[in-house]
Design a protein around this motif. Structure first.
Motif, PDB file in Angstrom:
ATOM      1  N   VAL A  40       0.839  -1.202   0.000  1.00 59.08           N
ATOM      2  CA  VAL A  40       0.000   0.000   0.000  1.00 59.08           C
ATOM      3  C   VAL A  40       0.874   1.253   0.000  1.00 59.08           C
ATOM      4  CG1 VAL A  40      -1.747   1.291   1.271  1.00 59.08           C
ATOM      5  CG2 VAL A  40      -1.846  -1.211   1.214  1.00 59.08           C
ATOM      6  N   VAL A  41       1.919   1.241   0.851  1.00 60.33           N
ATOM      7  CA  VAL A  41       2.823   2.394   0.930  1.00 60.33           C
ATOM      8  C   VAL A  41       3.528   2.611  -0.410  1.00 60.33           C
ATOM      9  CG1 VAL A  41       4.847   3.337   2.099  1.00 60.33           C
ATOM     10  CG2 VAL A  41       3.170   2.014   3.403  1.00 60.33           C
ATOM     11  N   ARG A  42       3.930   1.523  -1.026  1.00 60.21           N
ATOM     12  CA  ARG A  42       4.623   1.604  -2.322  1.00 60.21           C
ATOM     13  C   ARG A  42       3.754   2.310  -3.360  1.00 60.21           C
ATOM     14  NH1 ARG A  42       5.967  -4.076  -4.996  1.00 60.21           N
ATOM     15  NH2 ARG A  42       3.693  -4.213  -4.751  1.00 60.21           N
ATOM     16  N   ASP A  43       2.467   1.968  -3.401  1.00 56.47           N
ATOM     17  CA  ASP A  43       1.576   2.574  -4.392  1.00 56.47           C
ATOM     18  C   ASP A  43       1.312   4.047  -4.089  1.00 56.47           C
ATOM     19  OD1 ASP A  43       1.449   0.142  -5.632  1.00 56.47           O
ATOM     20  OD2 ASP A  43      -0.444  -0.463  -4.688  1.00 56.47           O
ATOM     21  N   GLU A  44       1.127   4.370  -2.803  1.00 56.81           N
ATOM     22  CA  GLU A  44       0.813   5.756  -2.462  1.00 56.81           C
ATOM     23  C   GLU A  44       1.996   6.690  -2.678  1.00 56.81           C
ATOM     24  OE1 GLU A  44       0.010   8.799   1.143  1.00 56.81           O
ATOM     25  OE2 GLU A  44      -0.064   6.672   1.634  1.00 56.81           O
ATOM     26  N   LEU A  45       3.174   6.268  -2.205  1.00 56.25           N
ATOM     27  CA  LEU A  45       4.365   7.127  -2.314  1.00 56.25           C
ATOM     28  C   LEU A  45       5.131   6.905  -3.618  1.00 56.25           C
ATOM     29  CD1 LEU A  45       5.739   6.942   1.356  1.00 56.25           C
ATOM     30  CD2 LEU A  45       4.159   8.600   0.342  1.00 56.25           C
ATOM     31  N   GLN A  46       4.627   5.967  -4.437  1.00 57.52           N
ATOM     32  CA  GLN A  46       5.236   5.667  -5.738  1.00 57.52           C
ATOM     33  C   GLN A  46       6.719   5.317  -5.598  1.00 57.52           C
ATOM     34  OE1 GLN A  46       4.286   9.176  -8.110  1.00 57.52           O
ATOM     35  NE2 GLN A  46       2.266   8.353  -8.631  1.00 57.52           N
ATOM     36  N   LEU A  47       6.981   4.357  -4.730  1.00 62.43           N
ATOM     37  CA  LEU A  47       8.355   3.932  -4.470  1.00 62.43           C
ATOM     38  C   LEU A  47       8.829   2.974  -5.545  1.00 62.43           C
ATOM     39  CD1 LEU A  47       8.124   3.264  -0.611  1.00 62.43           C
ATOM     40  CD2 LEU A  47       8.757   5.383  -1.788  1.00 62.43           C
ATOM     41  N   THR A  48      10.073   3.131  -5.951  1.00 59.57           N
ATOM     42  CA  THR A  48      10.680   2.225  -6.923  1.00 59.57           C
ATOM     43  C   THR A  48      11.264   1.015  -6.186  1.00 59.57           C
ATOM     44  OG1 THR A  48      12.861   3.238  -6.773  1.00 59.57           O
ATOM     45  CG2 THR A  48      11.297   4.220  -8.335  1.00 59.57           C
ATOM     46  N   PRO A  49      11.545  -0.078  -6.910  1.00 58.17           N
ATOM     47  CA  PRO A  49      12.183  -1.229  -6.253  1.00 58.17           C
ATOM     48  C   PRO A  49      13.490  -0.862  -5.562  1.00 58.17           C
ATOM     49  CG  PRO A  49      11.333  -1.862  -8.401  1.00 58.17           C
ATOM     50  CD  PRO A  49      11.169  -0.380  -8.301  1.00 58.17           C
ATOM     51  N   ASN A  50      14.245   0.043  -6.173  1.00 57.69           N
ATOM     52  CA  ASN A  50      15.508   0.461  -5.569  1.00 57.69           C
ATOM     53  C   ASN A  50      15.265   1.201  -4.252  1.00 57.69           C
ATOM     54  OD1 ASN A  50      18.490   0.848  -5.766  1.00 57.69           O
ATOM     55  ND2 ASN A  50      17.905   3.009  -5.835  1.00 57.69           N
ATOM     56  N   GLN A  51      14.232   2.039  -4.215  1.00 63.82           N
ATOM     57  CA  GLN A  51      13.909   2.774  -2.999  1.00 63.82           C
ATOM     58  C   GLN A  51      13.405   1.842  -1.898  1.00 63.82           C
ATOM     59  OE1 GLN A  51      11.162   5.606  -4.735  1.00 63.82           O
ATOM     60  NE2 GLN A  51      12.704   7.243  -4.765  1.00 63.82           N
ATOM     61  N   ILE A  52      12.650   0.828  -2.279  1.00 64.87           N
ATOM     62  CA  ILE A  52      12.204  -0.168  -1.299  1.00 64.87           C
ATOM     63  C   ILE A  52      13.401  -0.891  -0.708  1.00 64.87           C
ATOM     64  CG2 ILE A  52      10.950  -2.351  -1.011  1.00 64.87           C
ATOM     65  CD1 ILE A  52       8.941  -1.325  -3.068  1.00 64.87           C
ATOM     66  N   GLY A  53      14.391  -1.175  -1.565  1.00 68.87           N
ATOM     67  CA  GLY A  53      15.614  -1.815  -1.088  1.00 68.87           C
ATOM     68  C   GLY A  53      16.332  -0.957  -0.065  1.00 68.87           C
ATOM     69  N   TRP A  54      16.392   0.349  -0.318  1.00 66.39           N
ATOM     70  CA  TRP A  54      17.037   1.254   0.642  1.00 66.39           C
ATOM     71  C   TRP A  54      16.243   1.341   1.939  1.00 66.39           C
ATOM     72  CZ3 TRP A  54      21.798   2.240   0.681  1.00 66.39           C
ATOM     73  CH2 TRP A  54      22.530   2.407  -0.491  1.00 66.39           C
ATOM     74  N   TRP A 100       5.546  11.943   3.459  1.00 66.12           N
ATOM     75  CA  TRP A 100       4.860  12.420   2.253  1.00 66.12           C
ATOM     76  C   TRP A 100       5.634  12.061   0.973  1.00 66.12           C
ATOM     77  CZ3 TRP A 100       7.605  15.370   5.645  1.00 66.12           C
ATOM     78  CH2 TRP A 100       8.694  16.102   5.133  1.00 66.12           C
ATOM     79  N   ASN A 101       6.900  11.604   1.118  1.00 67.58           N
ATOM     80  CA  ASN A 101       7.670  11.175  -0.048  1.00 67.58           C
ATOM     81  C   ASN A 101       8.702  10.141   0.405  1.00 67.58           C
ATOM     82  OD1 ASN A 101       9.604  12.667   1.308  1.00 67.58           O
ATOM     83  ND2 ASN A 101       9.646  14.335  -0.188  1.00 67.58           N
ATOM     84  N   PHE A 102       9.535   9.680  -0.523  1.00 64.60           N
ATOM     85  CA  PHE A 102      10.507   8.636  -0.189  1.00 64.60           C
ATOM     86  C   PHE A 102      11.481   9.089   0.880  1.00 64.60           C
ATOM     87  CE2 PHE A 102      14.924   7.207  -1.067  1.00 64.60           C
ATOM     88  CZ  PHE A 102      14.809   5.933  -0.519  1.00 64.60           C
ATOM     89  N   PHE A 158      21.331  -5.629   0.502  1.00 67.65           N
ATOM     90  CA  PHE A 158      21.799  -5.200  -0.813  1.00 67.65           C
ATOM     91  C   PHE A 158      21.459  -6.210  -1.903  1.00 67.65           C
ATOM     92  CE2 PHE A 158      24.475  -2.443   1.811  1.00 67.65           C
ATOM     93  CZ  PHE A 158      24.364  -1.245   1.130  1.00 67.65           C
ATOM     94  N   LEU A 159      21.272  -7.480  -1.509  1.00 63.31           N
ATOM     95  CA  LEU A 159      20.902  -8.495  -2.494  1.00 63.31           C
ATOM     96  C   LEU A 159      19.462  -8.343  -2.958  1.00 63.31           C
ATOM     97  CD1 LEU A 159      22.541 -11.679  -0.879  1.00 63.31           C
ATOM     98  CD2 LEU A 159      23.369 -10.384  -2.849  1.00 63.31           C
ATOM     99  N   PHE A 160      18.662  -7.563  -2.217  1.00 59.30           N
ATOM    100  CA  PHE A 160      17.246  -7.428  -2.545  1.00 59.30           C
ATOM    101  C   PHE A 160      16.913  -6.056  -3.134  1.00 59.30           C
ATOM    102  CE2 PHE A 160      17.593 -10.765   0.585  1.00 59.30           C
ATOM    103  CZ  PHE A 160      16.719 -11.734   0.108  1.00 59.30           C
ATOM    104  N   LYS A 161      17.917  -5.427  -3.733  1.00 62.45           N
ATOM    105  CA  LYS A 161      17.700  -4.147  -4.390  1.00 62.45           C
ATOM    106  C   LYS A 161      17.431  -4.332  -5.877  1.00 62.45           C
ATOM    107  CE  LYS A 161      20.123  -0.488  -2.878  1.00 62.45           C
ATOM    108  NZ  LYS A 161      20.216  -0.185  -4.312  1.00 62.45           N
ATOM    109  N   ASN A 162      16.877  -5.525  -6.194  1.00 63.12           N
ATOM    110  CA  ASN A 162      16.485  -5.885  -7.561  1.00 63.12           C
ATOM    111  C   ASN A 162      17.651  -5.935  -8.537  1.00 63.12           C
ATOM    112  OD1 ASN A 162      13.814  -5.962  -6.620  1.00 63.12           O
ATOM    113  ND2 ASN A 162      13.040  -5.199  -8.580  1.00 63.12           N
ATOM    114  N   MET A 163      18.855  -6.197  -8.010  1.00 59.14           N
ATOM    115  CA  MET A 163      19.987  -6.428  -8.895  1.00 59.14           C
ATOM    116  C   MET A 163      19.953  -7.855  -9.425  1.00 59.14           C
ATOM    117  SD  MET A 163      23.083  -4.393  -6.943  1.00 59.14           S
ATOM    118  CE  MET A 163      22.849  -5.286  -5.404  1.00 59.14           C
TER     119      MET A 163
END
Length: 471
Positions: A48-62, A109-111, A390-395
């Protein structure tokens, strides 16, 4: 630190909360449960948070990395603080201050703002060190492994419970009260923050630092070293290579658990096409094993210690880590849910037994700097989680990431053979273990004698009543 009047039994006194040791035991695991619940409360809501704040896979990894990074430094600091001011005050302040970012994440309100609060929330992960410290000073060598493992295991259970409770709480706000999804996840975190604030207040009033009182009082009576000695003992502990070996080992078990808690719900949602609630329930099965798995690690650690001394505890640690690594590699290759779920459970079993086995060794490394050892080893868990993140940053594909981690854990298991103890330490602990067992047997004998006297008295009373002539 050699404190007196440590409890020599856990389960036989389990409900006797009049004992400060038992009351503290229950407060430590519940406080840690609350912290773990809050720490990973946002994880099952990330879709839900990903959709609202429009987080990228890389940002989720961070965000995953950020949630466990600050805990490394917090755990190093909190170990020193426990030795200095005691676990009671340390836990109280951690819970109260930690509740602020838990509630505050609702202001994101943002990443960047989300990441800031996610990092700050990670500070409450230092609660683990206080939990292990507090039970270590309350329980004798014959039960300290299982006391540590059970308090930590039931605390870690919060990471599993949050996986299905938070989606349900979120649903209550959205479906039950009609709030938007954006408001729902924010209010859910506010509720959790209020709870840990209240737990912090309760901890101050319901616990004490040691069996015979608080550290301030014990120092005033000359039963403990002065505060100024704490830093010196801390630095001495940091020079012990065994501490750093355990640092790496704990990264290979608790670090893996933290990583799985962060990614499991998303992994099952994305790779097995499950709904938010269903993925949460499946992910929860990993954390729910803490109900008994970590306790088993501590119990077997104590049993191995009774048979083969401190080296027996280290060997049991090797066995748990080895099978954890193998189980993780197997789980990584499962591509259908009905195979992935049992593989996840077996992997979870050995992961949490490894954690219990680690902290059945920790109390015996350096008693003068227990906080230092507990803090450094605990920080190792978070360092492992940061590296694994770091392995889960979609690399790479997430299943490949799990396979790599399984190989690393298997290799790390052999480090347990480098956790060695001197002959003097072995002899001292055998004597302490025997003394604690003798104390346990003495108390059992006293209870048995009391019951026997009560029975004989009852029989005598009946005979006397029977001998009375009828009127």
């Amino acid at each position: 630190m050699e404190l007196e009047n440590k409890a020599t039994a856990l389960w036989s006194n389990f409900l006797n909360v009049k004992m400060p040791q038992i009351r503290t035991f229950h407060m430590t695991w519940f406080a840690f449960f609350s912290c773990f619940f809050a720490w990973f409360g946002i994880a099952p809501l990330m879709a839900v948070v990903r959709d609202e704040l429009q987080l990228t896979p890389n940002q989720i990894g961070w965000a995953i990395i950020g949630s466990v990074s600050i805990t490394i430094f917090a755990r190093l600091f909190i170990g020193w603080l426990c030795d200095r001011i005691g676990p009671r005050k340390s836990y109280t302040w951690l819970l109260i201050l930690g509740s602020l970012p838990v509630m505050g994440i609702g202001l994101s309100w943002n990443f960047e703002s989300f990441l800031l609060f996610r990092v700050l929330i990670g500070g409450i992960g230092a609660s683990f060190v206080i939990t292990q410290y507090h039970t270590s000073v309350m329980f004798a060598p014959n039960v300290v492994g299982q006391a540590n493992a059970t308090s930590a295991g039931w605390g870690n259970l919060g990471g599993g419970v949050t996986q299905f409770v938070m989606p349900l709480l979120f649903s209550v706000f959205v479906v039950g009260f009609g709030f938007s999804e954006a408001i729902g996840w924010r209010l859910s975190m506010v509720v959790v923050g209020v709870i840990i604030f209240l737990v912090g207040i309760a901890y101050y009033f319901l616990t004490q630092d040691a069996p015979d009182g608080n550290f301030d009082d014990l120092r005033a009576k000359g039963k403990m070293g002065e505060k100024k000695q704490v830093t010196g003992d801390y630095m001495q502990a940091l020079k012990d290579p065994r501490v750093w070996v355990l640092f790496v080992i704990y990264g290979a078990c608790f670090g893996i658990e933290l990583t799985v808690n962060n990614v499991a719900a998303l992994y099952f949602a994305d790779y097995f096409d499950l709904s938010l609630v269903a993925a949460g329930f499946v992910a929860a099965s990993f954390g729910l094993m803490n109900l008994f798995a970590r306790t088993l690690g501590g119990i077997f650690g104590d049993n191995f210690g009774s048979l083969w001394g401190l080296r027996g505890r280290a060997f049991w640690l090797f066995i748990c880590l080895l099978f954890e690594g193998i189980a993780l590699m197997i789980f990584s290759q499962m591509q259908v849910l009905f195979l992935a779920l049992p593989a996840l459970i077996v992997f979870s079993l050995f992961t949490q037994m490894s954690e219990g086995a680690t902290y059945s060794v920790v109390p015996f490394i350096n008693k003068k700097a227990l906080g230092a050892v507990a803090g450094v080893v605990g920080a190792g868990g978070n360092a492992g989680a940061v590296l694994a993140g770091f392995l889960f940053k979609n690399m790479i594909d997430w299943s490949q990431a799990f396979l790599i981690l399984g190989i690393v854990v298997t290799c790390a298991s052999f480090l347990a053979f480098f956790v060695r103890f001197s002959t003097k330490q072995e002899d001292e602990q055998r004597a302490a273990f025997a003394a604690a067992n003798i104390e346990t047997l003495r108390k059992r004998a006293e209870k048995a004698n009391a019951a026997l006297e009560e029975g004989l008295s009852a029989i005598a009373s009946k005979r006397q009543a029977g001998s009375q002539p009828a009127e």
